[in-house]
Design a protein around this motif. Sequence first.
Motif, PDB file in Angstrom:
ATOM      1  N   PRO A 164      20.491  68.285  43.757  1.00  0.00           N
ATOM      2  CA  PRO A 164      20.359  69.539  44.521  1.00  0.00           C
ATOM      3  C   PRO A 164      20.895  69.383  45.945  1.00  0.00           C
ATOM      4  O   PRO A 164      20.773  68.330  46.561  1.00  0.00           O
ATOM      5  N   ARG A 165      21.513  70.443  46.426  1.00  0.00           N
ATOM      6  CA  ARG A 165      22.055  70.534  47.787  1.00  0.00           C
ATOM      7  C   ARG A 165      23.257  69.620  48.022  1.00  0.00           C
ATOM      8  O   ARG A 165      23.665  69.424  49.162  1.00  0.00           O
ATOM      9  N   ILE A 166      23.835  69.068  46.947  1.00  0.00           N
ATOM     10  CA  ILE A 166      25.014  68.225  47.131  1.00  0.00           C
ATOM     11  C   ILE A 166      26.206  69.055  47.588  1.00  0.00           C
ATOM     12  O   ILE A 166      27.050  68.597  48.349  1.00  0.00           O
ATOM     13  N   PHE A 167      26.267  70.315  47.130  1.00  0.00           N
ATOM     14  CA  PHE A 167      27.282  71.240  47.611  1.00  0.00           C
ATOM     15  C   PHE A 167      26.712  71.998  48.803  1.00  0.00           C
ATOM     16  O   PHE A 167      25.572  72.472  48.761  1.00  0.00           O
ATOM     17  N   ASP A 168      27.505  72.143  49.833  1.00  0.00           N
ATOM     18  CA  ASP A 168      27.015  72.734  51.076  1.00  0.00           C
ATOM     19  C   ASP A 168      26.658  74.212  50.944  1.00  0.00           C
ATOM     20  O   ASP A 168      25.781  74.711  51.635  1.00  0.00           O
ATOM     21  N   ALA A 169      27.366  74.924  50.066  1.00  0.00           N
ATOM     22  CA  ALA A 169      27.190  76.376  49.982  1.00  0.00           C
ATOM     23  C   ALA A 169      27.535  76.830  48.574  1.00  0.00           C
ATOM     24  O   ALA A 169      28.070  76.060  47.774  1.00  0.00           O
ATOM     25  N   PRO A 170      27.223  78.085  48.248  1.00  0.00           N
ATOM     26  CA  PRO A 170      27.658  78.617  46.954  1.00  0.00           C
ATOM     27  C   PRO A 170      29.175  78.523  46.817  1.00  0.00           C
ATOM     28  O   PRO A 170      29.910  78.702  47.795  1.00  0.00           O
ATOM     29  N   LEU A 171      29.622  78.206  45.632  1.00  0.00           N
ATOM     30  CA  LEU A 171      31.054  78.052  45.379  1.00  0.00           C
ATOM     31  C   LEU A 171      31.475  78.995  44.258  1.00  0.00           C
ATOM     32  O   LEU A 171      30.775  79.112  43.254  1.00  0.00           O
ATOM     33  N   LEU A 172      32.593  79.652  44.452  1.00  0.00           N
ATOM     34  CA  LEU A 172      33.142  80.452  43.365  1.00  0.00           C
ATOM     35  C   LEU A 172      33.556  79.529  42.235  1.00  0.00           C
ATOM     36  O   LEU A 172      34.255  78.535  42.460  1.00  0.00           O
ATOM     37  N   LYS A 173      33.132  79.857  41.035  1.00  0.00           N
ATOM     38  CA  LYS A 173      33.425  78.992  39.896  1.00  0.00           C
ATOM     39  C   LYS A 173      34.920  79.058  39.566  1.00  0.00           C
ATOM     40  O   LYS A 173      35.622  80.007  39.930  1.00  0.00           O
ATOM     41  N   PRO A 174      35.428  78.052  38.867  1.00  0.00           N
ATOM     42  CA  PRO A 174      36.841  78.089  38.446  1.00  0.00           C
ATOM     43  C   PRO A 174      37.120  79.260  37.515  1.00  0.00           C
ATOM     44  O   PRO A 174      36.249  79.738  36.794  1.00  0.00           O
ATOM     45  N   VAL A 175      38.351  79.728  37.572  1.00  0.00           N
ATOM     46  CA  VAL A 175      38.835  80.777  36.672  1.00  0.00           C
ATOM     47  C   VAL A 175      39.965  80.181  35.835  1.00  0.00           C
ATOM     48  O   VAL A 175      40.855  79.504  36.365  1.00  0.00           O
ATOM     49  N   CYS A 176      39.922  80.431  34.542  1.00  0.00           N
ATOM     50  CA  CYS A 176      40.913  79.876  33.625  1.00  0.00           C
ATOM     51  C   CYS A 176      41.960  80.930  33.263  1.00  0.00           C
ATOM     52  O   CYS A 176      41.661  82.126  33.235  1.00  0.00           O
ATOM     53  N   TYR A 177      43.157  80.470  32.995  1.00  0.00           N
ATOM     54  CA  TYR A 177      44.232  81.375  32.590  1.00  0.00           C
ATOM     55  C   TYR A 177      45.185  80.637  31.672  1.00  0.00           C
ATOM     56  O   TYR A 177      45.191  79.402  31.624  1.00  0.00           O
ATOM     57  N   PHE A 191      40.201  80.006  45.053  1.00  0.00           N
ATOM     58  CA  PHE A 191      39.205  79.466  44.128  1.00  0.00           C
ATOM     59  C   PHE A 191      39.928  78.642  43.074  1.00  0.00           C
ATOM     60  O   PHE A 191      41.126  78.826  42.857  1.00  0.00           O
ATOM     61  N   PRO A 192      39.239  77.698  42.441  1.00  0.00           N
ATOM     62  CA  PRO A 192      39.924  76.832  41.473  1.00  0.00           C
ATOM     63  C   PRO A 192      40.519  77.635  40.318  1.00  0.00           C
ATOM     64  O   PRO A 192      39.878  78.552  39.788  1.00  0.00           O
ATOM     65  N   LEU A 193      41.716  77.279  39.932  1.00  0.00           N
ATOM     66  CA  LEU A 193      42.383  77.867  38.772  1.00  0.00           C
ATOM     67  C   LEU A 193      42.697  76.741  37.799  1.00  0.00           C
ATOM     68  O   LEU A 193      43.245  75.710  38.192  1.00  0.00           O
ATOM     69  N   ILE A 194      42.325  76.932  36.544  1.00  0.00           N
ATOM     70  CA  ILE A 194      42.603  75.922  35.522  1.00  0.00           C
ATOM     71  C   ILE A 194      43.537  76.517  34.480  1.00  0.00           C
ATOM     72  O   ILE A 194      43.199  77.519  33.840  1.00  0.00           O
ATOM     73  N   ARG A 195      44.687  75.922  34.372  1.00  0.00           N
ATOM     74  CA  ARG A 195      45.701  76.393  33.414  1.00  0.00           C
ATOM     75  C   ARG A 195      45.424  75.801  32.043  1.00  0.00           C
ATOM     76  O   ARG A 195      45.218  74.597  31.902  1.00  0.00           O
ATOM     77  N   ILE A 196      45.431  76.677  31.048  1.00  0.00           N
ATOM     78  CA  ILE A 196      45.282  76.252  29.659  1.00  0.00           C
ATOM     79  C   ILE A 196      46.556  76.626  28.914  1.00  0.00           C
ATOM     80  O   ILE A 196      46.943  77.791  28.924  1.00  0.00           O
ATOM     81  N   PRO A 197      47.252  75.673  28.308  1.00  0.00           N
ATOM     82  CA  PRO A 197      48.452  76.031  27.531  1.00  0.00           C
ATOM     83  C   PRO A 197      48.107  77.010  26.415  1.00  0.00           C
ATOM     84  O   PRO A 197      46.983  77.018  25.898  1.00  0.00           O
ATOM     85  N   TRP A 198      49.076  77.821  26.047  1.00  0.00           N
ATOM     86  CA  TRP A 198      48.838  78.909  25.099  1.00  0.00           C
ATOM     87  C   TRP A 198      48.223  78.440  23.782  1.00  0.00           C
ATOM     88  O   TRP A 198      47.469  79.177  23.149  1.00  0.00           O
ATOM     89  N   ASP A 199      48.510  77.215  23.376  1.00  0.00           N
ATOM     90  CA  ASP A 199      48.009  76.745  22.081  1.00  0.00           C
ATOM     91  C   ASP A 199      46.784  75.841  22.212  1.00  0.00           C
ATOM     92  O   ASP A 199      46.347  75.252  21.238  1.00  0.00           O
ATOM     93  N   ARG A 200      46.219  75.745  23.412  1.00  0.00           N
ATOM     94  CA  ARG A 200      45.074  74.853  23.611  1.00  0.00           C
ATOM     95  C   ARG A 200      43.841  75.621  24.075  1.00  0.00           C
ATOM     96  O   ARG A 200      43.047  75.125  24.873  1.00  0.00           O
TER      97      ARG A 200
END
Length: 421
Positions: free
Chosen positions: A133-146, A172-181
């Motif tokens: 708990p409290r390891i992150f300083d503040a609320p963080l927007l979660k990653p968004v995948c595309y 905010f973090p973006l995580i790329r997912i290949p079309w077939d994965r």
Amino acid sequence: MDLRRFLQAKINGLSARLSRLARIDNAFVGLRPQDMPYAPSPRHFQVANERLAAVEQRIRARFATLHEGWERRPPQRVLIDVALVERELDRARRLFGMFYEVFAQRGTSFGPALAAHDVIADDCYQAIRQAAPRIFDAPLLKPVCYMEHGYSPATMRRGVQLSRLLGEANPFPLIRIPWDRDQPWQSVFLHEVAHNLQADLGIWQENRKAVLRRIMGRTRDPFLSTVYGRWHKEIFADLAAILLGGPAAAWGMADFLAHPQPRTMTYRPGGAHPTAYLRVYLLAEMMRRLGFTADATKLLRVWQGLYRPQRGHRIPAPLMSSAPRIIPDVVDEIAFQTRRNLAQRALVDIIPFAREDEAAIRAGAREIEAGQRPPLAPRHLVSAAHYALGHGRITAPVLARRVIEQLNGTGSQRTPLRRVA
């Protein structure tokens, strides 16, 4: 048309484009009411619009400078001022285009799978919040995948300046997912989430310095310390993925890394990724340290059956000969040594994984096969799906549908899962 009228027409055309890319919302990207359960959070849209508004403000400031008294300036000065406005417009165009492409995909048939991966990524953050708990300083927007082309998943970290955005910072973090994965049993996805965790925990430089110190002290070899120092980010993500998903993550990564011998056993000078052949030895060592010795032994038996160095390889001799004594040190340093930015805890302390977790995952795999919904954390559901696929008692499409529905809390047996913005 004379010169001044030509420039006036050019400026008028420019003014018509000033606010075209100033805002993005659900309707603008074509999201329908039925798509909204899979859309990024309202806060993601808000942050995107705040970034677009800041760029628009710069555009308007540049245009005001251009428009004021342009008739009295030399034509080349006017063209330079136009180019300065165009530069900011290009920045807005790229930023808007990225948001549009990412958000609009939630209105396609990939929407449920992307939302499911968002849930998995968010759960990885929640795991750390619960253990530390409290390891992150503040609320963080979660990653968004595309979805995008490319062989492997990839990540764009929070706050990093992107060349594709002309140096604009990623909000905010973006995580790329290949079309077939897009299937929810890809262990490499946990690896990509781990890159974001490492950045948000603020331990990149601390880890790198520790690895350099450890290897240099162990070998007195600048080449070896430089190589492992360059590899530290990818090794961290591999080890963290195992803590997030257990041995199944190691097997999944090995599956991803298994290629014909020339590729797997070729060292790439300057590359950020460890040579695949040695990388699996790092995965096995991590499993051994966590107490999953049988899994580590089985993985190495498979790997050694696939690859035999005596048949030829392109890995520098110092890397090969030193691996048995260096790999335990590297795994220990990255995963088991305390860090100042972790409040004097180690990675294994803030992402705990125990035998009980593995037992629950394996039981969960059987429950998925039987059409049930195991009460697993989303990150552990990835591993359960991996085992279920390997058992061969359920088809991949049925497995994907069941897991995606569970992650999204949809389907005949609704199992709500925490989704935090």
